[in-house]
Scaffold this motif. Structure first.
Motif, mmCIF file in Angstrom:
data_model
loop_
_atom_site.group_PDB
_atom_site.id
_atom_site.type_symbol
_atom_site.label_atom_id
_atom_site.label_comp_id
_atom_site.label_asym_id
_atom_site.label_seq_id
_atom_site.Cartn_x
_atom_site.Cartn_y
_atom_site.Cartn_z
ATOM 1 N N ALA A 57 0.849 -1.192 0.000
ATOM 2 C CA ALA A 57 0.000 0.000 0.000
ATOM 3 C C ALA A 57 0.882 1.238 0.000
ATOM 4 O O ALA A 57 2.069 1.178 0.337
ATOM 5 C CB ALA A 57 -0.922 0.005 1.224
ATOM 6 N N ALA A 58 0.277 2.346 -0.379
ATOM 7 C CA ALA A 58 0.993 3.621 -0.378
ATOM 8 C C ALA A 58 0.129 4.678 0.298
ATOM 9 O O ALA A 58 -1.057 4.802 0.002
ATOM 10 C CB ALA A 58 1.336 4.056 -1.797
ATOM 11 N N ILE A 59 0.748 5.399 1.241
ATOM 12 C CA ILE A 59 0.133 6.602 1.785
ATOM 13 C C ILE A 59 0.767 7.776 1.041
ATOM 14 O O ILE A 59 1.968 8.026 1.173
ATOM 15 C CB ILE A 59 0.393 6.746 3.298
ATOM 16 C CG1 ILE A 59 -0.221 5.578 4.078
ATOM 17 C CG2 ILE A 59 -0.162 8.065 3.808
ATOM 18 C CD1 ILE A 59 0.133 5.577 5.560
ATOM 19 N N VAL A 60 -0.026 8.468 0.242
ATOM 20 C CA VAL A 60 0.479 9.649 -0.462
ATOM 21 C C VAL A 60 0.111 10.875 0.368
ATOM 22 O O VAL A 60 -1.072 11.142 0.610
ATOM 23 C CB VAL A 60 -0.102 9.750 -1.882
ATOM 24 C CG1 VAL A 60 0.391 11.030 -2.566
ATOM 25 C CG2 VAL A 60 0.306 8.530 -2.703
ATOM 26 N N VAL A 61 1.126 11.589 0.829
ATOM 27 C CA VAL A 61 0.929 12.732 1.715
ATOM 28 C C VAL A 61 0.821 14.002 0.875
ATOM 29 O O VAL A 61 1.721 14.309 0.089
ATOM 30 C CB VAL A 61 2.083 12.854 2.729
ATOM 31 C CG1 VAL A 61 1.814 13.995 3.706
ATOM 32 C CG2 VAL A 61 2.284 11.541 3.485
ATOM 33 N N LEU A 62 -0.275 14.719 1.041
ATOM 34 C CA LEU A 62 -0.484 16.002 0.365
ATOM 35 C C LEU A 62 -0.479 17.122 1.393
ATOM 36 O O LEU A 62 -0.902 16.928 2.536
ATOM 37 C CB LEU A 62 -1.817 16.012 -0.391
ATOM 38 C CG LEU A 62 -2.093 14.908 -1.413
ATOM 39 C CD1 LEU A 62 -3.375 15.226 -2.177
ATOM 40 C CD2 LEU A 62 -0.942 14.743 -2.375
ATOM 41 N N ASP A 63 -0.013 18.277 0.987
ATOM 42 C CA ASP A 63 -0.073 19.474 1.817
ATOM 43 C C ASP A 63 -1.471 20.069 1.682
ATOM 44 O O ASP A 63 -1.855 20.515 0.597
ATOM 45 C CB ASP A 63 0.996 20.470 1.351
ATOM 46 C CG ASP A 63 1.111 21.688 2.245
ATOM 47 O OD1 ASP A 63 0.119 22.020 2.925
ATOM 48 O OD2 ASP A 63 2.183 22.316 2.274
ATOM 49 N N ALA A 64 -2.251 20.044 2.762
ATOM 50 C CA ALA A 64 -3.640 20.495 2.702
ATOM 51 C C ALA A 64 -3.758 21.970 2.331
ATOM 52 O O ALA A 64 -4.811 22.404 1.861
ATOM 53 C CB ALA A 64 -4.335 20.252 4.041
ATOM 54 N N THR A 65 -2.684 22.741 2.532
ATOM 55 C CA THR A 65 -2.743 24.165 2.159
ATOM 56 C C THR A 65 -2.442 24.366 0.675
ATOM 57 O O THR A 65 -2.731 25.430 0.130
ATOM 58 C CB THR A 65 -1.740 24.978 2.996
ATOM 59 O OG1 THR A 65 -0.405 24.528 2.711
ATOM 60 C CG2 THR A 65 -2.014 24.807 4.482
#
Length: 446
Positions: A264-272
């Motif tokens: 699996a992959a957790i893709v981290v995005l900057d919410a701002t």
């Protein structure tokens, strides 16, 4: 046994690490200070098996600087180790930094094996004599690059292991089965390492405001909710056109390999600043590789309108990543820990759906209803018939449909079938592969 490799920068610690592990895991470059986080792997040296830990090079630094945070990571690795491999550069001789670090290592009171690295050839023994001045015992003339001195290192480790008193405790397994491998991906400086630290509850990874701190893909074993995980923190992925230095190219290649071998992959995005072009490139890469996908919407504590933003994010994810429609978007704060438990539960659910097996009977009952509701189109005046469907494999779910003219079936109808499978069998956000095969004509003569 856990063996930590210590020494100042650019003396060959990562090359020695790769030599003991038997493959190129740690990134090696002539640039000093390539290694920043500590990295563990299982090593084998002739008849010895042990865990080896690569650490950042020791450099004098002021509090609060990147170098000081790197030293803190090295200090933790030294605390956890049973034996130290102290590496110095035989060509450069003993430096003041070697002496400072040697004094620190001696104070810890654990067995030490002194390695005079880069001592190739006939003059190797002479070049290593200066290492005696460190007061760490007899040095081993060694070449990590060429593998010289491995037998002497093995004998020294046997002696060092004999000095360690082991306490064996019976521990019950908190989780069953093999660990689930989860790669944490994203652009530089979106909070991947901070998120991993928050998940495992300790300062395992080097973090800070500087972009591009992580260079190697670092693996951490972790248990959560009765399941073992192998979390892999990776270097940030920039646009290919911006990756010019050889070191960054090596880091990028390491990240891609970690993603390809993950479950699996957790893709981290900057919410701002969500869903920038590079974010979409990473998400598309994960979906094309067929990994279970979860989006972590990080820095959620900085979003002024949370309810509106999460609705917009989930709508954008389904619209911009159609190959993983319905992917879960979880708001988190890597600094405060908000949403981390929900994130890991979502990863667990995604992996279970990614491993889905559907019986052929259920598939074909659904296929009959799907083709009645929306029949395959006619191409060239001839209607395409889909006769049968079966699941070839899971991880990711892969289906084979047998039809009369597979080459003529439009992509739009394939998407209709894939979306129907995803909705009917509860696989939101899971990449689904549908292969078309020409069905055998039962009335054809031999």
């Amino acid at each position: 046994m856990k063996v930590a490799i210590a020494g100042r920068a650019n003396v060959g610690k990562s090359t020695l690490f790769n030599r003991l592990v038997g493959k190129r895991l740690a990134i090696v470059d002539d640039t000093p200070g390539v290694t920043r986080d500590r990295r563990e792997a299982e090593a084998r040296l002739q008849d010895l098996s042990f865990t080896v830990v690569d650490t950042a090079g020791f450099e004098g630094a002021d509090d609060g600087t990147l170098e000081h945070r790197m030293w803190s990571q090295m200090d933790r690795a030294m605390d956890e180790a049973d034996v130290y491999l102290f590496v110095m550069d035989a060509r450069a001789g003993v430096t003041p930094l070697d002496e400072t670090l040697a004094a620190d290592v001696r104070r810890r009171g654990k067995p030490i094996v002194l390695i005079a690295n880069k001592a190739e050839g006939r003059l190797g023994d002479l070049a290593s004599l200066e290492a005696y001045s460190l007061g760490l015992g007899d040095p081993i003339a060694f070449s990590a690059e060429h593998g010289e001195g491995l037998s002497d290192l093995r004998d020294a480790l046997v002696e060092a292991f004999g000095e360690v008193v082991e306490t064996v405790q019976d521990e019950e397994e908190s989780a069953e089965g093999r660990p689930v491998s989860v790669a944490i991906l994203g652009r530089p400086n979106v909070g991947k390492s901070t998120l991993l630290n928050q998940i495992i509850g300790e300062e395992r990874m080097l973090t800070g405001p500087e972009a591009g701190l992580t260079r190697d893909s670092i693996t951490v074993e972790f248990a959560h909710g009765g399941q073992n995980y192998r979390l892999v923190d990776t270097a940030g992925l920039r646009r290919r056109a911006r990756v010019t230095e050889a070191l960054e190219k090596a880091s990028t290649g390491d990240t891609i390999r970690a993603m390809k071998y993950a479950d699996a992959a957790i893709v981290v995005l900057d919410a701002t600043m969500p869903f920038e072009k590079q974010d979409l490139t990473i998400l598309d890469l994960v979906a094309r590789e067929g990994r279970a996908l979860v989006i972590a919407f990080n820095k959620w504590d900085l979003v002024p309108t949370p309810d509106e933003s999460i609705r917009a994010a989930r709508e954008a994810a389904s619209r911009l990543i159609p190959q993983a429609a319905g992917v879960r978007v979880i708001p988190v704060s890597a600094l405060s820990g908000r949403g981390v438990d929900k994130l890991m539960q979502t990863v667990k659910d995604a992996v279970e759906r990614w491993d889905t097996r559907i019986s052929t009977g259920r598939l074909n009952r659904w296929l009959e209803m799907a083709t009645q509701r929306h029949a395959p189109p006619s191409v060239g005046g001839r209607r395409i018939k889909i006769r049968y469907m079966t699941q070839a494999k899971s991880r990711p779910p892969t289906f084979i449909a047998f039809c009369s003219r597979p080459d003529a079936l439009p992509d739009s109808y394939k998407r209709y079938l894939i979306n129907g499978l995803r909705e009917q069998f509860d696989m939101p956000g899971i990449p689904i592969r549908l292969l078309l095969r020409k069905g055998d004509n039962p009335y054809a003569k031999d």
